[in-house]
Design a protein around this motif. Structure first.
Motif, mmCIF file in Angstrom:
data_model
loop_
_atom_site.group_PDB
_atom_site.id
_atom_site.type_symbol
_atom_site.label_atom_id
_atom_site.label_comp_id
_atom_site.label_asym_id
_atom_site.label_seq_id
_atom_site.Cartn_x
_atom_site.Cartn_y
_atom_site.Cartn_z
ATOM 1 N N ASN A 1 -4.975 11.555 -10.823
ATOM 2 C CA ASN A 1 -5.032 10.263 -10.155
ATOM 3 C C ASN A 1 -4.523 9.166 -11.079
ATOM 4 O O ASN A 1 -4.710 9.206 -12.306
ATOM 5 C CB ASN A 1 -6.457 9.946 -9.702
ATOM 6 N N SER B 1 -5.829 -0.167 -6.119
ATOM 7 C CA SER B 1 -5.490 1.074 -5.417
ATOM 8 C C SER B 1 -5.403 2.252 -6.382
ATOM 9 O O SER B 1 -5.298 2.087 -7.595
ATOM 10 C CB SER B 1 -4.162 0.915 -4.658
ATOM 11 N N SER C 1 -1.867 11.039 -1.829
ATOM 12 C CA SER C 1 -2.555 9.962 -1.119
ATOM 13 C C SER C 1 -2.468 8.655 -1.908
ATOM 14 O O SER C 1 -2.358 8.661 -3.150
ATOM 15 C CB SER C 1 -4.032 10.310 -0.885
ATOM 16 N N TRP C 2 -2.508 7.560 -1.174
ATOM 17 C CA TRP C 2 -2.518 6.230 -1.766
ATOM 18 C C TRP C 2 -3.641 5.447 -1.097
ATOM 19 O O TRP C 2 -3.578 5.140 0.091
ATOM 20 C CB TRP C 2 -1.162 5.548 -1.546
ATOM 21 N N THR C 3 -4.689 5.174 -1.858
ATOM 22 C CA THR C 3 -5.844 4.445 -1.354
ATOM 23 C C THR C 3 -5.764 2.988 -1.806
ATOM 24 O O THR C 3 -5.720 2.708 -3.010
ATOM 25 C CB THR C 3 -7.168 5.060 -1.852
ATOM 26 N N ASN D 1 -9.276 -0.164 -3.230
ATOM 27 C CA ASN D 1 -10.274 0.772 -3.737
ATOM 28 C C ASN D 1 -11.296 0.067 -4.630
ATOM 29 O O ASN D 1 -10.931 -0.702 -5.487
ATOM 30 C CB ASN D 1 -9.572 1.890 -4.530
#
Length: 363
Positions: free
Chosen positions: A320, A328, A358-360, A363
């Motif tokens: 990550n 994010s 994935s791209w959150t 956050n």
């Protein structure tokens, strides 16, 4: 099919010893349309020990029940190798099979003919599948399905331990369940003619292949118990790397000889192990996590199919990257990176490797 049920629940809680000891009592009442109401009480104690209350002990006792599902009561499905039929009183005559070919061999039918079978025939006029297999040809003694009851005990501990200047998080639990009227399906064979146990036409029907297999829903009178335990350990090593290890044991205690036609459908591996290793930030804004999961082989039982599920080892991993100014996180990872396909149950698709990006945001 109209079917109704309702339930009520209430709980009380009291704390003692400067809020270190918590006592909880609850009771639940449920009523389903085809069954008498059931009351299930529960008592539990939780104690927080240690100066910082970081040693938590718990114990509980409860009685519970499981009402037969709508499938247990109302299914009527010809699966090819056999017919699944539920045991609700109003389902026994509601379900009628498609026409089935009968040879007859000149005994009960002349020439080619057909017959239809109701669900009631499976409960009132059938042979036990186990008795056919061992050559005793016994009439099946089947009662309509009723609620299953369980008495459950559980103890556990969660806390922190200091070992060589490292804090180890420990989560431990053990349970024991004792069942009464365990809901099960049983396999039977319905002869097209004759009465099961008459030692005459019904045996001729079996000899001629003039019978149909049924899976019926009922309860087992056998002594059935389950028990198990789990332990989870978690700590930090090597300047902040997180490592965790967990183990789960699940056992089903049942003597098959006491109820040869019984299929428990426990469908749970006896042993499961998980190892986790990672760090939220190895480099600036970059972290990772790796999981290795293993479970041993076990036997799957169901009205659909019985088969062995192989043991498997699965590797999952992800990296990550955090972007603080955008609040994010971007994650790249995959499941089952070893790539060997496995089946989690019979009749489902094989599970291979899966990958994700994935791209959150926020956050």
């Amino acid at each position: 099919i109209d079917y109704g049920e309702y339930g009520m629940y209430t709980q009380m809680q009291k704390k003692f010893m400067e809020d270190r000891l918590k006592f909880t009592a609850s009771v639940r009442y449920d009523k389903a349309q085809n069954f008498n109401g059931s009351v299930s009480p529960r008592l539990s104690f939780a104690y927080a020990g240690g100066e910082d209350k970081n040693h938590n002990f718990r114990a509980s006792f409860q009685t519970g029940f499981r009402n037969p599902t709508t499938q247990d009561q109302y299914i009527g499905l010809d699966a090819g190798s056999g017919i699944l039929v539920g045991s609700a009183p109003d389902n026994l005559d509601r379900y009628v099979s498609s026409p089935l070919s009968v040879s007859g061999s000149g005994q009960a039918f002349t020439g080619s003919s057909t017959i239809t079978l109701s669900g009631r025939r499976a409960y009132d006029n059938s042979f036990s599948a186990a008795s056919i297999a061992n050559g005793t040809y016994q009439k099946a003694q089947i009662e309509l399905v009723k609620p299953e009851k369980v008495t459950a005990y559980e103890v556990g501990y969660r806390g922190l331990a200091d070992v060589s200047d490292n804090k180890i998080s420990i989560d431990l639990s053990m349970y024991y369940n004792s069942y009464q009227d365990f809901i099960s399906s049983k396999n039977v064979a319905v002869p097209f003619y004759g009465t099961a146990g008459d030692n005459g036409l019904s045996l001729l029907a079996l000899q001629n292949g003039d019978y149909k297999g049924f899976a019926v829903y009922t309860n087992s009178a056998a002594d059935i118990n389950s028990y198990g335990a789990s332990i989870g350990l978690n700590t930090k090593i090597f300047d902040g790397f997180n490592i965790g290890l967990s183990y789960t044991l699940a056992k089903f205690d049942f003597d098959q000889s006491t109820d040869p036609d019984f299929e428990a459908g426990f469908n749970t591996p006896e042993h499961k192990v998980k190892l986790q290793f990672g760090k939220t930030e190895v480099f600036k804004n970059v972290g990772f996590n790796v999981n290795v999961r293993w479970q041993d082989a076990y036997y799957w039982e169901s009205t659909f199919h019985d088969t062995a599920i192989d043991a498997r080892t699965v590797l999952d991993a992800q990296v990550n990257y955090s972007i603080p100014k955008w609040k994010s996180v971007i994650k790249l990872g995959g499941a089952n990176l070893i790539g060997k396909e496995y089946f989690s149950a019979p009749g489902v698709g094989a599970i291979g490797s899966q990958y994700f990006l994935s791209w959150t945001i926020n956050n």
